[in-house]
Design a protein around this motif. Sequence first.
Motif, PDB file in Angstrom:
ATOM      1  N   ARG A 429       0.817  -1.218   0.000  1.00 40.14           N
ATOM      2  CA  ARG A 429       0.000   0.000   0.000  1.00 40.14           C
ATOM      3  C   ARG A 429       0.850   1.267   0.000  1.00 40.14           C
ATOM      4  O   ARG A 429       0.587   2.182  -0.764  1.00 40.14           O
ATOM      5  CB  ARG A 429      -0.927   0.011   1.229  1.00 40.14           C
ATOM      6  N   SER A 430       1.836   1.349   0.885  1.00 42.16           N
ATOM      7  CA  SER A 430       2.593   2.584   1.018  1.00 42.16           C
ATOM      8  C   SER A 430       3.642   2.706  -0.082  1.00 42.16           C
ATOM      9  O   SER A 430       3.955   1.737  -0.781  1.00 42.16           O
ATOM     10  CB  SER A 430       3.275   2.631   2.394  1.00 42.16           C
ATOM     11  N   ASP A 431       4.176   3.919  -0.217  1.00 42.58           N
ATOM     12  CA  ASP A 431       5.161   4.216  -1.250  1.00 42.58           C
ATOM     13  C   ASP A 431       6.448   4.686  -0.575  1.00 42.58           C
ATOM     14  O   ASP A 431       6.486   5.782  -0.003  1.00 42.58           O
ATOM     15  CB  ASP A 431       4.619   5.299  -2.181  1.00 42.58           C
ATOM     16  N   PRO A 432       7.520   3.880  -0.603  1.00 45.92           N
ATOM     17  CA  PRO A 432       8.781   4.330  -0.001  1.00 45.92           C
ATOM     18  C   PRO A 432       9.332   5.593  -0.656  1.00 45.92           C
ATOM     19  O   PRO A 432      10.181   6.275  -0.074  1.00 45.92           O
ATOM     20  CB  PRO A 432       9.714   3.138  -0.224  1.00 45.92           C
ATOM     21  N   GLY A 433       8.876   5.901  -1.880  1.00 42.75           N
ATOM     22  CA  GLY A 433       9.331   7.100  -2.562  1.00 42.75           C
ATOM     23  C   GLY A 433       8.438   8.293  -2.334  1.00 42.75           C
ATOM     24  O   GLY A 433       8.530   9.281  -3.064  1.00 42.75           O
ATOM     25  N   PHE A 434       7.585   8.238  -1.325  1.00 44.17           N
ATOM     26  CA  PHE A 434       6.688   9.355  -1.037  1.00 44.17           C
ATOM     27  C   PHE A 434       7.456  10.475  -0.351  1.00 44.17           C
ATOM     28  O   PHE A 434       8.348  10.248   0.468  1.00 44.17           O
ATOM     29  CB  PHE A 434       5.538   8.875  -0.146  1.00 44.17           C
ATOM     30  N   GLY A 435       7.083  11.708  -0.640  1.00 44.68           N
ATOM     31  CA  GLY A 435       7.617  12.856   0.078  1.00 44.68           C
ATOM     32  C   GLY A 435       9.124  12.939   0.023  1.00 44.68           C
ATOM     33  O   GLY A 435       9.734  12.963  -1.043  1.00 44.68           O
ATOM     34  N   SER A 436       9.748  12.985   1.184  1.00 41.49           N
ATOM     35  CA  SER A 436      11.203  13.119   1.252  1.00 41.49           C
ATOM     36  C   SER A 436      11.920  11.887   0.723  1.00 41.49           C
ATOM     37  O   SER A 436      13.132  11.932   0.482  1.00 41.49           O
ATOM     38  CB  SER A 436      11.638  13.380   2.702  1.00 41.49           C
ATOM     39  N   GLY A 437      11.194  10.784   0.523  1.00 45.11           N
ATOM     40  CA  GLY A 437      11.823   9.583  -0.035  1.00 45.11           C
ATOM     41  C   GLY A 437      12.046   9.652  -1.527  1.00 45.11           C
ATOM     42  O   GLY A 437      12.611   8.722  -2.104  1.00 45.11           O
ATOM     43  N   ALA A 438      11.597  10.738  -2.169  1.00 45.72           N
ATOM     44  CA  ALA A 438      11.677  10.826  -3.626  1.00 45.72           C
ATOM     45  C   ALA A 438      12.943  11.513  -4.112  1.00 45.72           C
ATOM     46  O   ALA A 438      13.085  11.742  -5.302  1.00 45.72           O
ATOM     47  CB  ALA A 438      10.457  11.590  -4.163  1.00 45.72           C
ATOM     48  N   PHE A 439      13.867  11.833  -3.186  1.00 40.93           N
ATOM     49  CA  PHE A 439      15.006  12.663  -3.574  1.00 40.93           C
ATOM     50  C   PHE A 439      16.337  11.933  -3.525  1.00 40.93           C
ATOM     51  O   PHE A 439      17.391  12.557  -3.564  1.00 40.93           O
ATOM     52  CB  PHE A 439      15.059  13.920  -2.695  1.00 40.93           C
ATOM     53  N   GLY A 440      16.292  10.617  -3.415  1.00 37.18           N
ATOM     54  CA  GLY A 440      17.537   9.857  -3.473  1.00 37.18           C
ATOM     55  C   GLY A 440      18.416  10.006  -2.254  1.00 37.18           C
ATOM     56  O   GLY A 440      19.638   9.828  -2.338  1.00 37.18           O
TER      57      GLY A 440
END
Length: 492
Positions: A429-440
């Motif tokens: 369900r959740s997205d590890p790349g959400f929010g601050s996780g999208a910046f590498g």
Amino acid sequence: MMSGRQTLGEIDRAVDDSRARVAAVEARVEAAEQQLQAQRRGQLEDYKALAQLRVGLLADAALLNHLDQSEQQVTALLAQRETALTLLTEQIQFAESAFRTLESERNGQAARVDAAVQAADAAEAHTQARLGADDAYKARLEGATEAERKAAHAAEKADRSEAEREEKGVSYRDDPLFMYLWKRRYGRPEYRAWRLTRWLDGKVARLIGYADAGANYARLNEIPERLREHATALATAAEVEVAALKELDEAARVEDGIPTLDAEIVEAQAALEAIDQRIAQARSDLQGLEVRKAFYAAGQDDYSAKALELVTSELQRDDLLELRREALATPFPEDDLIVARLLEREDELRRLDGALEPLRASLVQARQRLVEVETLRSDFKRNRYDRADSRFGNEAMIAMMLGQFLNGALDRRNLWRVMQEQQRYRPERSDPGFGSGAFGRGTVWGGGLGDARRQSDIFGGLGRGSAGRTGGSGAAGKRGGNSGGFRTGGGF
């Protein structure tokens, strides 16, 4: 795509197949060994029958009595062997039952781990949905995304400028007269030289047109430096924006009780690992018992060895050999029949001995393969590749490699390497790349993988390119491909 549980099912079938192979070879070895024992005991019986025919001629019943005693000793040893084998079989059955009980206990605990993971995953998905609908959070995310985009653009410009400096500066660096004046800092305030040297440098400068060339070369070096300074400043600003966004993510996780759920995962996983340790010990104990049973099947136990030693020593007695020679010299057909039967038994013993050697080697090989595949299964479970959110990318490759492994064409180390390369954890369900996780820069979103901060090295680079899913764009997408919420394997 193949789930971790499906892959474990394939490994379980491989274990069952290996066990069946061991049992089949073991049965063949045991049957051949029993035939050998029967032939050796038959030799004693034939010599005993021969002695009974000859006892009147020998006028001495000592040999016959001795053969009777030897036969009784062999029978007693083999009876003791059967008793010991029965006890060993019972021990194996008890150990197998204990092992199955532990496996059942592990399955229950693994289900609790999966439930804890799914609860954390669902909680993170809820938190992300809440943040995604929050205007202040969206503004902060857009600010971080824009800052990251500007930093990436500035870094690209600085890279291009530095590459241009290297390319266009070749003609300058290859001119020895120009580089002589440049290194002496000619035409700049810091230039220092004696009057004669200054006069000579001036003539060289006028000769090569140094005034214009030096100015151009200075600009060629200066522009990349200024662009790099600008890019560094923008990168620092982007770091500040992303750090602020990460603080919002962490605060939202705490507010929704996600760290507590992470702690429950860690606790459940620790209990699972404790069961795995008990399983490893139980498996080691069971393997030890099975190895002992394999010795019995191969006739290499103490009782069989003593019986073989006794029969062999008896058959090599001089009086038995003399009895056989005398029987061949008599005209009685009864003697000839027994001697002929002895010769047939010797031929059969040689045949059985020849057939047993490769069978014993096959049994050793089959047992080694069983240990290997059981170890593979233990490693698979210990690394939690059987979790509900575990996936393997290439189903056909996994099946092919398992088949090669079972057939001995691939060792466990290389098979395990392939499994590690193919394995991924995917939150449902959740997205590890959400929010601050999208910046590498790692992610606070564990997707049910436990303490996200402790796992931040796992998620380095995860979710890059996913800014579009959260309303952002640009920099994150430019700096990496969409991970799809996967991470590389290697243990929970």
